[in-house]
Design a protein around this motif. Structure first.
Motif, PDB file in Angstrom:
ATOM      1  N   THR A 180       0.128  -5.869  -4.273  1.00  0.00           N
ATOM      2  CA  THR A 180       0.315  -6.429  -2.950  1.00  0.00           C
ATOM      3  C   THR A 180      -1.033  -6.564  -2.259  1.00  0.00           C
ATOM      4  O   THR A 180      -1.984  -5.846  -2.582  1.00  0.00           O
ATOM      5  CB  THR A 180       1.243  -5.543  -2.100  1.00  0.00           C
ATOM      6  N   LEU A 181      -1.107  -7.476  -1.304  1.00  0.00           N
ATOM      7  CA  LEU A 181      -2.296  -7.637  -0.475  1.00  0.00           C
ATOM      8  C   LEU A 181      -2.113  -7.020   0.905  1.00  0.00           C
ATOM      9  O   LEU A 181      -2.941  -7.228   1.789  1.00  0.00           O
ATOM     10  CB  LEU A 181      -2.653  -9.116  -0.333  1.00  0.00           C
ATOM     11  N   SER A 182      -1.069  -6.263   1.084  1.00  0.00           N
ATOM     12  CA  SER A 182      -0.819  -5.608   2.356  1.00  0.00           C
ATOM     13  C   SER A 182      -1.704  -4.380   2.490  1.00  0.00           C
ATOM     14  O   SER A 182      -1.592  -3.450   1.681  1.00  0.00           O
ATOM     15  CB  SER A 182       0.646  -5.218   2.470  1.00  0.00           C
ATOM     16  N   PRO A 183      -2.585  -4.329   3.489  1.00  0.00           N
ATOM     17  CA  PRO A 183      -3.509  -3.195   3.607  1.00  0.00           C
ATOM     18  C   PRO A 183      -2.827  -1.843   3.742  1.00  0.00           C
ATOM     19  O   PRO A 183      -3.366  -0.834   3.266  1.00  0.00           O
ATOM     20  CB  PRO A 183      -4.320  -3.525   4.875  1.00  0.00           C
ATOM     21  N   ASP A 184      -1.656  -1.806   4.372  1.00  0.00           N
ATOM     22  CA  ASP A 184      -1.018  -0.517   4.608  1.00  0.00           C
ATOM     23  C   ASP A 184      -0.431   0.110   3.356  1.00  0.00           C
ATOM     24  O   ASP A 184       0.065   1.239   3.413  1.00  0.00           O
ATOM     25  CB  ASP A 184       0.039  -0.630   5.704  1.00  0.00           C
ATOM     26  N   ARG A 185      -0.482  -0.580   2.231  1.00  0.00           N
ATOM     27  CA  ARG A 185      -0.013  -0.023   0.970  1.00  0.00           C
ATOM     28  C   ARG A 185      -1.137   0.642   0.181  1.00  0.00           C
ATOM     29  O   ARG A 185      -0.873   1.246  -0.857  1.00  0.00           O
ATOM     30  CB  ARG A 185       0.633  -1.101   0.107  1.00  0.00           C
ATOM     31  N   TYR A 186      -2.346   0.535   0.678  1.00  0.00           N
ATOM     32  CA  TYR A 186      -3.497   1.114  -0.010  1.00  0.00           C
ATOM     33  C   TYR A 186      -3.862   2.444   0.620  1.00  0.00           C
ATOM     34  O   TYR A 186      -3.917   2.566   1.859  1.00  0.00           O
ATOM     35  CB  TYR A 186      -4.677   0.141   0.014  1.00  0.00           C
ATOM     36  N   ARG A 187      -4.200   3.409  -0.218  1.00  0.00           N
ATOM     37  CA  ARG A 187      -4.344   4.781   0.254  1.00  0.00           C
ATOM     38  C   ARG A 187      -5.796   5.207   0.454  1.00  0.00           C
ATOM     39  O   ARG A 187      -6.111   5.869   1.444  1.00  0.00           O
ATOM     40  CB  ARG A 187      -3.656   5.728  -0.730  1.00  0.00           C
ATOM     41  N   TYR A 188      -6.673   4.859  -0.481  1.00  0.00           N
ATOM     42  CA  TYR A 188      -8.062   5.285  -0.417  1.00  0.00           C
ATOM     43  C   TYR A 188      -8.958   4.084  -0.211  1.00  0.00           C
ATOM     44  O   TYR A 188      -8.810   3.061  -0.889  1.00  0.00           O
ATOM     45  CB  TYR A 188      -8.465   6.036  -1.688  1.00  0.00           C
ATOM     46  N   TRP A 189      -9.924   4.232   0.687  1.00  0.00           N
ATOM     47  CA  TRP A 189     -10.773   3.131   1.113  1.00  0.00           C
ATOM     48  C   TRP A 189     -12.246   3.499   1.050  1.00  0.00           C
ATOM     49  O   TRP A 189     -12.620   4.651   1.276  1.00  0.00           O
ATOM     50  CB  TRP A 189     -10.449   2.728   2.557  1.00  0.00           C
ATOM     51  N   GLY A 190     -13.062   2.497   0.757  1.00  0.00           N
ATOM     52  CA  GLY A 190     -14.491   2.666   0.884  1.00  0.00           C
ATOM     53  C   GLY A 190     -14.935   2.471   2.323  1.00  0.00           C
ATOM     54  O   GLY A 190     -14.128   2.217   3.221  1.00  0.00           O
ATOM     55  N   GLN A 191     -16.244   2.574   2.549  1.00  0.00           N
ATOM     56  CA  GLN A 191     -16.793   2.450   3.895  1.00  0.00           C
ATOM     57  C   GLN A 191     -17.057   1.012   4.307  1.00  0.00           C
ATOM     58  O   GLN A 191     -17.263   0.738   5.490  1.00  0.00           O
ATOM     59  CB  GLN A 191     -18.080   3.262   4.009  1.00  0.00           C
ATOM     60  N   GLY A 192     -17.064   0.101   3.367  1.00  0.00           N
ATOM     61  CA  GLY A 192     -17.239  -1.304   3.668  1.00  0.00           C
ATOM     62  C   GLY A 192     -18.676  -1.776   3.539  1.00  0.00           C
ATOM     63  O   GLY A 192     -19.624  -0.998   3.632  1.00  0.00           O
ATOM     64  N   THR A 193     -18.826  -3.073   3.334  1.00  0.00           N
ATOM     65  CA  THR A 193     -20.127  -3.718   3.289  1.00  0.00           C
ATOM     66  C   THR A 193     -20.060  -5.011   4.093  1.00  0.00           C
ATOM     67  O   THR A 193     -19.103  -5.772   3.984  1.00  0.00           O
ATOM     68  CB  THR A 193     -20.569  -3.983   1.830  1.00  0.00           C
ATOM     69  N   GLN A 194     -21.068  -5.236   4.913  1.00  0.00           N
ATOM     70  CA  GLN A 194     -21.067  -6.379   5.824  1.00  0.00           C
ATOM     71  C   GLN A 194     -21.452  -7.659   5.098  1.00  0.00           C
ATOM     72  O   GLN A 194     -22.464  -7.705   4.390  1.00  0.00           O
ATOM     73  CB  GLN A 194     -22.029  -6.134   6.983  1.00  0.00           C
ATOM     74  N   VAL A 195     -20.660  -8.692   5.300  1.00  0.00           N
ATOM     75  CA  VAL A 195     -20.964 -10.037   4.822  1.00  0.00           C
ATOM     76  C   VAL A 195     -21.066 -10.945   6.038  1.00  0.00           C
ATOM     77  O   VAL A 195     -20.121 -11.046   6.817  1.00  0.00           O
ATOM     78  CB  VAL A 195     -19.891 -10.561   3.854  1.00  0.00           C
ATOM     79  N   THR A 196     -22.205 -11.586   6.189  1.00  0.00           N
ATOM     80  CA  THR A 196     -22.418 -12.498   7.299  1.00  0.00           C
ATOM     81  C   THR A 196     -22.814 -13.860   6.760  1.00  0.00           C
ATOM     82  O   THR A 196     -23.794 -13.982   6.027  1.00  0.00           O
ATOM     83  CB  THR A 196     -23.516 -11.981   8.248  1.00  0.00           C
ATOM     84  N   VAL A 197     -22.046 -14.871   7.117  1.00  0.00           N
ATOM     85  CA  VAL A 197     -22.301 -16.238   6.676  1.00  0.00           C
ATOM     86  C   VAL A 197     -22.717 -17.037   7.901  1.00  0.00           C
ATOM     87  O   VAL A 197     -21.909 -17.271   8.800  1.00  0.00           O
ATOM     88  CB  VAL A 197     -21.071 -16.861   6.011  1.00  0.00           C
ATOM     89  N   SER A 198     -23.963 -17.439   7.936  1.00  0.00           N
ATOM     90  CA  SER A 198     -24.496 -18.113   9.111  1.00  0.00           C
ATOM     91  C   SER A 198     -25.701 -18.948   8.731  1.00  0.00           C
ATOM     92  O   SER A 198     -26.471 -18.594   7.843  1.00  0.00           O
ATOM     93  CB  SER A 198     -24.894 -17.098  10.183  1.00  0.00           C
TER      94      SER A 198
END
Length: 125
Positions: free
Chosen positions: A106-124
């Motif tokens: 599924t692509l539903s975020p609430d079904r995922y349990r463990y997460w990373g801290q994220g990485t910023q993507v900026t398109v400009s």
């Protein structure tokens, strides 16, 4: 300890490409489905793509179909997101996450349990 660490984000011009990596530790990566998500400023987190344990099944949000490709190298404990033809609407913090054991793909975020801290993507330009 279960850990997911994203990398590969940055600033890119419209039409450019980036390859994100999600390195997992503390668990056997090929036992779990992995998803990529993104959250733009002021917006809710949304699913981008997910991949099955073996990599034989993938799903993409309509907004990225034909432009993004998810893959995994279980031997390296890493999941990738190749992003091509980027546009400003793709600007967001991108996260990888491990799907909960009680859920199918599924692509539903609430079904995922463990997460990373994220990485910023900026398109400009």
């Amino acid at each position: 300890q279960v850990q997911l660490v994203e990398s590969g984000g940055g600033l890119v011009q419209p039409g450019g490409s980036l390859r994100l990596s999600c390195r997992a530790s503390g668990f056997t990566l090929d036992n779990y489905h992995i998803g990529w998500f993104r959250q733009a400023q002021g917006k809710e987190r949304e699913g981008v793509s997910c991949i099955s344990r073996s990599g034989d099944s993938t799903y993409y949000a309509d907004s990225v179909k034909g432009r993004f490709t998810i893959s995994r190298d279980n031997a390296k404990n890493t999941v990738y997101l190749q992003m091509n033809s980027l546009n400003p609407e793709d600007t967001a913090v991108y996260y990888c996450a491990r799907l909960g054991t009680l859920w199918t793909m599924t692509l539903s975020p609430d079904r995922y349990r463990y997460w990373g801290q994220g990485t910023q993507v900026t398109v400009s330009s």
